[in-house]
Design a protein around this motif. Structure first.
Motif, PDB file in Angstrom:
ATOM      1  N   THR A   1     -26.969  33.687  11.890  1.00 52.39           N
ATOM      2  CA  THR A   1     -28.327  33.230  12.156  1.00 52.39           C
ATOM      3  C   THR A   1     -29.321  33.962  11.264  1.00 52.39           C
ATOM      4  O   THR A   1     -28.933  34.746  10.389  1.00 52.39           O
ATOM      5  CB  THR A   1     -28.663  33.399  13.660  1.00 52.39           C
ATOM      6  OG1 THR A   1     -29.874  32.701  13.949  1.00 52.39           O
ATOM      7  CG2 THR A   1     -28.840  34.867  14.047  1.00 52.39           C
ATOM      8  N   TYR A   2     -30.582  33.701  11.477  1.00 53.00           N
ATOM      9  CA  TYR A   2     -31.672  34.272  10.681  1.00 53.00           C
ATOM     10  C   TYR A   2     -31.594  35.798  10.687  1.00 53.00           C
ATOM     11  O   TYR A   2     -31.439  36.422  11.741  1.00 53.00           O
ATOM     12  CB  TYR A   2     -32.990  33.794  11.290  1.00 53.00           C
ATOM     13  CG  TYR A   2     -34.243  34.122  10.524  1.00 53.00           C
ATOM     14  CD1 TYR A   2     -34.340  33.910   9.151  1.00 53.00           C
ATOM     15  CD2 TYR A   2     -35.370  34.615  11.191  1.00 53.00           C
ATOM     16  CE1 TYR A   2     -35.510  34.189   8.466  1.00 53.00           C
ATOM     17  CE2 TYR A   2     -36.546  34.880  10.514  1.00 53.00           C
ATOM     18  CZ  TYR A   2     -36.609  34.675   9.156  1.00 53.00           C
ATOM     19  OH  TYR A   2     -37.775  34.935   8.476  1.00 53.00           O
ATOM     20  N   GLY A   3     -31.705  36.409   9.509  1.00 51.91           N
ATOM     21  CA  GLY A   3     -31.479  37.838   9.376  1.00 51.91           C
ATOM     22  C   GLY A   3     -32.579  38.727   9.927  1.00 51.91           C
ATOM     23  O   GLY A   3     -32.370  39.915  10.179  1.00 51.91           O
ATOM     24  N   MET A   4     -33.757  38.152  10.149  1.00 51.86           N
ATOM     25  CA  MET A   4     -34.922  38.976  10.498  1.00 51.86           C
ATOM     26  C   MET A   4     -34.829  39.605  11.893  1.00 51.86           C
ATOM     27  O   MET A   4     -35.398  40.669  12.127  1.00 51.86           O
ATOM     28  CB  MET A   4     -36.187  38.119  10.387  1.00 51.86           C
ATOM     29  CG  MET A   4     -37.452  38.905  10.153  1.00 51.86           C
ATOM     30  SD  MET A   4     -37.357  39.944   8.677  1.00 51.86           S
ATOM     31  CE  MET A   4     -38.499  41.227   9.143  1.00 51.86           C
ATOM     32  N   TYR A   5     -34.099  38.938  12.824  1.00 54.35           N
ATOM     33  CA  TYR A   5     -34.007  39.502  14.180  1.00 54.35           C
ATOM     34  C   TYR A   5     -33.356  40.882  14.137  1.00 54.35           C
ATOM     35  O   TYR A   5     -33.805  41.820  14.786  1.00 54.35           O
ATOM     36  CB  TYR A   5     -33.202  38.583  15.119  1.00 54.35           C
ATOM     37  CG  TYR A   5     -33.527  37.108  15.007  1.00 54.35           C
ATOM     38  CD1 TYR A   5     -34.840  36.676  14.944  1.00 54.35           C
ATOM     39  CD2 TYR A   5     -32.516  36.146  14.963  1.00 54.35           C
ATOM     40  CE1 TYR A   5     -35.139  35.331  14.844  1.00 54.35           C
ATOM     41  CE2 TYR A   5     -32.803  34.801  14.862  1.00 54.35           C
ATOM     42  CZ  TYR A   5     -34.111  34.390  14.789  1.00 54.35           C
ATOM     43  OH  TYR A   5     -34.398  33.071  14.675  1.00 54.35           O
ATOM     44  N   LYS A   6     -32.283  40.970  13.342  1.00 54.42           N
ATOM     45  CA  LYS A   6     -31.537  42.209  13.236  1.00 54.42           C
ATOM     46  C   LYS A   6     -32.359  43.290  12.524  1.00 54.42           C
ATOM     47  O   LYS A   6     -32.359  44.451  12.928  1.00 54.42           O
ATOM     48  CB  LYS A   6     -30.255  41.936  12.445  1.00 54.42           C
ATOM     49  CG  LYS A   6     -29.063  42.727  12.871  1.00 54.42           C
ATOM     50  CD  LYS A   6     -27.829  42.222  12.139  1.00 54.42           C
ATOM     51  CE  LYS A   6     -26.672  43.141  12.327  1.00 54.42           C
ATOM     52  NZ  LYS A   6     -25.429  42.529  11.820  1.00 54.42           N
ATOM     53  N   VAL A   7     -33.059  42.886  11.468  1.00 52.54           N
ATOM     54  CA  VAL A   7     -33.875  43.838  10.717  1.00 52.54           C
ATOM     55  C   VAL A   7     -34.992  44.381  11.601  1.00 52.54           C
ATOM     56  O   VAL A   7     -35.237  45.588  11.668  1.00 52.54           O
ATOM     57  CB  VAL A   7     -34.462  43.165   9.453  1.00 52.54           C
ATOM     58  CG1 VAL A   7     -35.462  44.081   8.770  1.00 52.54           C
ATOM     59  CG2 VAL A   7     -33.342  42.780   8.490  1.00 52.54           C
ATOM     60  N   SER A   8     -35.652  43.467  12.298  1.00 57.84           N
ATOM     61  CA  SER A   8     -36.750  43.871  13.174  1.00 57.84           C
ATOM     62  C   SER A   8     -36.234  44.782  14.294  1.00 57.84           C
ATOM     63  O   SER A   8     -36.885  45.763  14.664  1.00 57.84           O
ATOM     64  CB  SER A   8     -37.420  42.626  13.759  1.00 57.84           C
ATOM     65  OG  SER A   8     -38.761  42.864  14.059  1.00 57.84           O
ATOM     66  N   ALA A   9     -35.038  44.464  14.812  1.00 58.62           N
ATOM     67  CA  ALA A   9     -34.422  45.315  15.843  1.00 58.62           C
ATOM     68  C   ALA A   9     -34.169  46.705  15.272  1.00 58.62           C
ATOM     69  O   ALA A   9     -34.486  47.724  15.906  1.00 58.62           O
ATOM     70  CB  ALA A   9     -33.121  44.695  16.342  1.00 58.62           C
TER      71      ALA A   9
END
Ligand SMILES: *Cc1c(COP(=O)(O)O)cnc(C)c1O
Length: 351
Positions: A107-115
């Motif tokens: 899925t979209y990579g930003m969720y993990k980065v933001s986490a």
């Protein structure tokens, strides 16, 4: 009907936060000598009063978005891309080093980065091989510390929409925040989840002007949710997050909705042509169903193809490192001319 006590999910420091009171919160007209602005004006012709700070809450723009999406203004947050909304949700609901979220790769990579930026642990429950949710597994993965579940529909990079029954199963059985990222909803044949906002006060729908509206450059993201969640987002955001140039162009788009729709239709038509043409290439092993403005396909020697395309000046995205995405490439649907250049380059690689 689901009524969650949102306050119990919010971090203690955010509940107690006294938001910054900007000069414009107190007065926005008169002889304005309260904000240390430059009364002599911008250094060039300017009809937006760019020497003055923008409105902190962007009520006019939020009203336009609310009308367009069929919700109330109090249900709309606007930020610097959806990425700001994602980050704010982490900061409001997740205590660093303690709380957790669930995402569904690929899925979209930003969720993990933001986490990671917020020091929040991520539990991953893979999508199936057909890139659908595994609701039972998601619900089993929920722990007491699990504050948010991120769902992306249509999903990036796979382009398909998630089954609504699976989404509802998660929503009906999770008492934290359910975030549905609808960045591509205007290309989708499925309805937006915004229709469920009145029944689920723990639902946050993310949308953006970056894709269907063709305005990635202005950085305007939208979160639609219950008024209580939106009020926390407004409290935590930077006072002047959305600038005047962005707000003006975003508003202008709502006076040009016919053109937005025309472009969406053109992209959808071109998407069908691209799909039809892709399957004629023998090295293309699989073209996945798409409900968005891009297509994911599996091709022999994907990494090499990707590099060769780049050498030919056609840049697409290699997604072969994602789970279930071996040898997969992601292609944005461009103009007819751009897509034909892609096919021409792909044909050259063949030989
Ligand atoms: C492109 C995209 C966005 C948009 O992010 P912005 O910050 O609004 O540009 C959000 N989510 C997904 C899944 C995307 O692919």
């Amino acid at each position: 009907m689901k009524k969650i006590d949102i306050k119990t999910l919010v971090r203690e420091n955010i509940k107690n936060l006294k938001p910054y009171r900007s000069a414009r919160d107190d007065f926005d007209s008169g002889i304005l000598l309260d904000a240390n602005e430059n009364s002599f004006g911008a250094p060039f012709a300017d009809d937006l009063e760019l020497n003055r700070y923008p409105m902190p809450y962007q009520d006019d723009l939020r009203e336009k978005i609310a009308a367009f999406r069929g919700v109330n203004t109090e249900n709309v947050f606007v930020g610097v891309g959806s990425d700001e909304a994602i980050d704010l949700l982490f900061r409001i609901f997740c205590t660093p080093g303690k709380d957790r979220v669930i995402i569904n790769p690929p899925t979209y990579g930003m969720y993990k980065v933001s986490a990671a930026i917020n020091d929040v642990a991520v539990d991953e429950v893979l999508l199936t091989e057909n890139f659908q949710l595994q609701p039972e597994k998601i619900l089993t993965a929920v722990r007491p510390e699990t504050k948010m579940i991120f769902l992306c529909s249509p999903n990036n990079p796979t382009a398909n929409s998630l089954n609504i029954d699976d989404i509802m199963q998660v929503m009906n059985n999770f008492s934290g925040i359910v975030v549905i990222d609808e960045a591509y909803i205007d290309f989708s044949s499925q309805a937006s989840l915004t229709g469920n906002l009145t029944d689920y006060n723990n639902l946050v729908v993310l949308q953006t002007m970056s894709k269907s509206f063709g305005l990635a450059g202005i950085r305007l993201g939208v979160a639609l949710a219950d008024a209580e969640i939106i009020s926390y987002m407004l409290k935590v955001k930077a006072p002047y997050n959305v600038n005047k140039l962005t707000a003006q162009k975003a508003s202008q788009a709502f006076s040009s909705i016919d053109n937005v729709k025309k472009n969406i239709d053109a992209i959808l038509e071109e998407r069908e042509r691209v799909l039809g043409k892709l399957v004629t290439f023998p090295q293309v092993k699989r073209v996945y169903p798409t409900d968005a403005n891009f297509v994911m396909f599996r091709i022999e020697n994907a990494l090499e193809v990707y590099k060769n395309l780049a050498d030919e000046g056609v840049i697409i995205r290699y997604r072969g490192n994602e789970p279930h995405c071996e040898d997969c490439l992601r292609l944005t649907v461009g103009t007819t001319v751009e897509n034909d250049r892609f096919f021409e380059a792909l044909k050259n690689i063949e030989h």
